[in-house]
Design an enzyme around this catalytic site. Structure first.
Site, short mmCIF file in Angstrom:
data_model
loop_
_atom_site.label_atom_id
_atom_site.label_comp_id
_atom_site.label_asym_id
_atom_site.label_seq_id
_atom_site.Cartn_x
_atom_site.Cartn_y
_atom_site.Cartn_z
N CYS A 72 0.93 -1.34 -0.16
CA CYS A 72 0.10 0.20 -0.05
C CYS A 72 0.80 1.55 0.15
O CYS A 72 1.98 1.21 0.15
CB CYS A 72 -0.93 0.01 1.16
SG CYS A 72 -0.25 0.42 2.96
N ALA A 75 3.37 1.49 3.20
CA ALA A 75 4.67 0.79 2.91
C ALA A 75 5.38 1.19 2.06
O ALA A 75 6.41 1.26 2.12
CB ALA A 75 3.82 -0.62 2.72
N ARG A 106 12.77 -5.73 5.10
CA ARG A 106 13.01 -5.78 3.37
C ARG A 106 15.30 -6.28 4.52
O ARG A 106 16.09 -5.84 3.06
CB ARG A 106 12.88 -4.08 3.64
CG ARG A 106 12.07 -4.46 2.43
CD ARG A 106 12.16 -3.62 1.82
NE ARG A 106 12.60 -2.23 1.08
CZ ARG A 106 13.16 -2.22 -0.02
NH1 ARG A 106 12.25 -2.84 -0.79
NH2 ARG A 106 14.03 -1.22 -0.30
N HIS A 206 5.72 6.23 -2.29
CA HIS A 206 7.31 6.83 -2.71
C HIS A 206 7.40 8.40 -2.92
O HIS A 206 8.49 9.28 -2.38
CB HIS A 206 7.93 6.39 -3.62
CG HIS A 206 7.65 4.91 -3.30
ND1 HIS A 206 7.51 3.77 -4.76
CD2 HIS A 206 7.94 3.71 -2.99
CE1 HIS A 206 7.87 2.88 -4.21
NE2 HIS A 206 8.21 2.57 -3.24
S1 SF4 Z 1 -1.60 -2.03 5.92
FE1 SF4 Z 1 -2.85 -0.04 7.12
S2 SF4 Z 1 -2.42 2.02 5.84
FE2 SF4 Z 1 -1.47 -0.11 4.22
S3 SF4 Z 1 -3.75 -0.71 3.32
FE3 SF4 Z 1 -3.33 -1.66 5.65
S4 SF4 Z 1 -4.72 -0.96 6.75
FE4 SF4 Z 1 -4.38 1.30 5.14
#
Ligand code: SF4
Length: 553
Positions: A72, A75, A106, A206
């Site tokens: 996502c 991330a 990572r 990014h």
């Molecule tokens: S990990 Fe957290 S920020 Fe990423 S899509 Fe899931 S709920 Fe949303």
């Protein structure tokens, strides 16, 4: 320009098969609408004159229901770009699950001894651990407390706050909280609106990370340090110690690294990075924004380089020497290459009889699927199929397509900073005449040719590959090795195919530079020639299989 290649009737063979037919088979299982969309993202490569390649659709939302490799937006921002910095306390504002998801899996290595105060916050995972109460009544108070607590315990020079989906949905104003805490604590506190849903993949994160680091950190320290040839290495995250090996080579060549974004780097190095004289881009997708903004504001040019593969490393070093244009540096670079290459060639000669002719597939990141093809070439191995998880068209087709990329709602979602030359600090590092001369000698500035022009005709280029497609191409081609991430690792291995993680390198590395190439040769030799894979039986091969059909069949 790209249309000509797309419409070509020329037929190619891929591993003795017809790639167009494989594509048809991949699409045949999908409902018509899905198949139509995926058809634009699964391309049989054809390289024409001037590196002209077919158009590939990318950076678009994954069809719900298809199991994607993607991460996502949060991330990409926290996990990829900011995470590898050793002395920033990164606080995830959100539920603990998001924080766990980006908890430095990572293997970005770091050397705290190179920071005078020896700070190292990397192995920590800071989170506000939002609960139902904050979702209902707001989480700003808890965020303030978390920043204060992090400061009291660790006294960092900077704290970065990352927004997750719930934060965006309830409307917590992380930027105001950061501003207030910056004033209260007297250290740099800055926030990122990188809610997970904000883009189609980690790529959006990014971009957001690049914007904020440029706005809040780059340019804060104008001290010009020592070193005749001062560079920044952008898009190198020091997985398995890659940046350490690149630093070793630079040191031997007499090249000074001002900052690496962001492997083994520190907040002070980012703050000073605009004083470098050249930016080198490794991972084009994750960081080209910072390079472009630094060029506009401070006059630092950028070139694309690649330190994955011994040949690529030598080529990149020569490119850097050509840019600085001093015989002294050129001689030193040539001496280093001459000193390093024999060991690489000896290692390659030893393994090549065992790796020659083997076939690989790579589905990773925003440059790795391209860069690692160079290492496989050095082993005499062919890449049958490759693709990215979060790339844009320019990463596939080259930056020449940038003017033709349409800005959609998802891209418009991300702030575009308006950057102008700094009235005092803009300093073009080369005169227009020098730049022209370098261009005439074949040096490309602000350019990247993309992955497809360097791949063979007929190879399959697949954007945002789904799990179904992964398994189908594995069953069809039975490649000798498959490279992807942790989520794909076990499904690949269950097919009896060795799987190398190129996000975290499993437990190996470094693979960059000369010594890294030797490590990679040995690792791939071990993996593709191990007999163990032939003995593996997936559960469905030993137990009765459940059969079903799709509703639309
Ligand atoms: S990990 Fe957290 S920020 Fe990423 S899509 Fe899931 S709920 Fe949303």
């Amino acid at each position: 320009m790209a249309k000509a290649a797309e419409n070509s009737e020329e037929k190619f063979e891929l591993d003795g098969m017809d790639p167009e037919k494989i594509k048809e088979e991949l699409l045949a299982k999908y409902p018509t609408k899905v198949a139509r969309k995926r058809a634009k993202q699964i391309i049989v490569n054809k390289v024409g004159a001037d590196e002209e390649v077919p158009v590939i659709q990318s950076n678009v939302r994954t069809v719900p229901g298809l199991i994607s490799q993607r991460g996502c937006c949060y991330a990409g921002c926290k996990g990829v770009v900011l995470g590898p910095t050793r002395d920033i306390v990164n606080i995830t504002h959100g539920p603990i699950g998001c924080g766990f998801y980006s908890w430095l899996t990572r293997r970005n290595q770091t050397d705290p001894d190179t920071t005078p105060d020896g700070h190292n916050f990397m192995p920590y995972c800071f989170s506000t651990d939002m609960q139902d109460q904050q979702i209902i009544f707001g989480g700003e108070k808890k965020l303030k407390q978390a920043i204060q607590e992090a400061y009291d315990n660790f006294h960092p020079k900077a704290i970065a706050v990352f927004s997750t989906c719930p934060v965006g949905l309830i409307g917590d104003d992380v930027h105001t909280v950061c501003r207030q805490m910056k004033e209260a604590l007297g250290i740099n506190v800055f926030g990122f609106s990188c809610e997970g849903y904000k883009g189609v993949s980690q790529s959006a994160g990014h971009h957001i990370a690049n914007n904020q680091i440029f706005k809040h950190v780059v340019g804060l320290d104008n001290t010009v340090g020592d070193g005749e040839y001062r560079i920044n290495l952008l898009g190198e995250y020091n997985i398995g110690g890659d940046a350490f090996e690149i630093d070793r080579i630079f040191e031997k060549c007499g090249i000074t690294v001002v900052s690496t974004f962001s492997g083994n780097s520190s907040i002070d190095k980012f703050a000073n990075s605009h004083t470098a004289d050249l930016n080198l881009i490794m991972c084009h997708r994750s960081i080209n924004y910072v390079a472009e903004m630094m060029e506009t504001k401070y006059g630092v040019p950028w070139i694309k380089i690649n330190f994955i593969g011994a040949e690529a490393t030598a080529k990149s070093l020569r490119k850097i020497a050509r840019y600085f244009g001093e015989q002294k540096l050129t001689d030193r670079v040539e001496a280093v290459i001459a000193e390093e290459l024999p060991a690489v060639q000896a290692a390659s000669a030893e393994v090549r009889p065992r790796t020659e002719g083997k076939r690989a597939m790579l589905f990773v990141g925003g440059s790795r699927a391209h860069h690692y093809q160079e290492l496989f070439n050095e082993l005499g191995m062919e890449t049958l199929s490759a693709g990215y998880e979060f790339a844009h068209r320019d990463d596939y087709e080259g930056r020449k397509v940038l003017p033709t990329i349409k800005v959609d709602a998802d891209s418009r979602n991300i702030e575009e900073l308006e950057i102008h030359p700094d009235p005092e600090r803009y300093n073009p590092r080369k005169s227009e005449e020098d730049l022209e001369e370098l261009r005439a000698s074949g040096m490309e500035f602000s350019g990247y040719e993309g992955m497809m022009p360097t791949m063979k005709n007929g190879s399959l280029v697949i954007d945002d590959i789904s799990q179904y497609e992964t398994e189908t191409i594995i069953e069809t081609f039975k490649p000798d090795i498959f490279c992807a991430g942790i989520k794909e690792k076990y499904i690949v291995q269950k097919h009896g195919i060795p799987m190398k993680q190129l996000h975290s390198y499993d437990y190996g590395g470094p693979y960059a530079g000369f010594k890294g190439a030797i490590n990679f040769y040995k690792e791939i030799d071990r993996m593709v020639n191990s007999k163990v894979w032939g003995y593996l039986k997936a559960p469905w091969q030993v137990n009765p299989e459940l059969a079903a059909t799709y509703a639309w069949e």
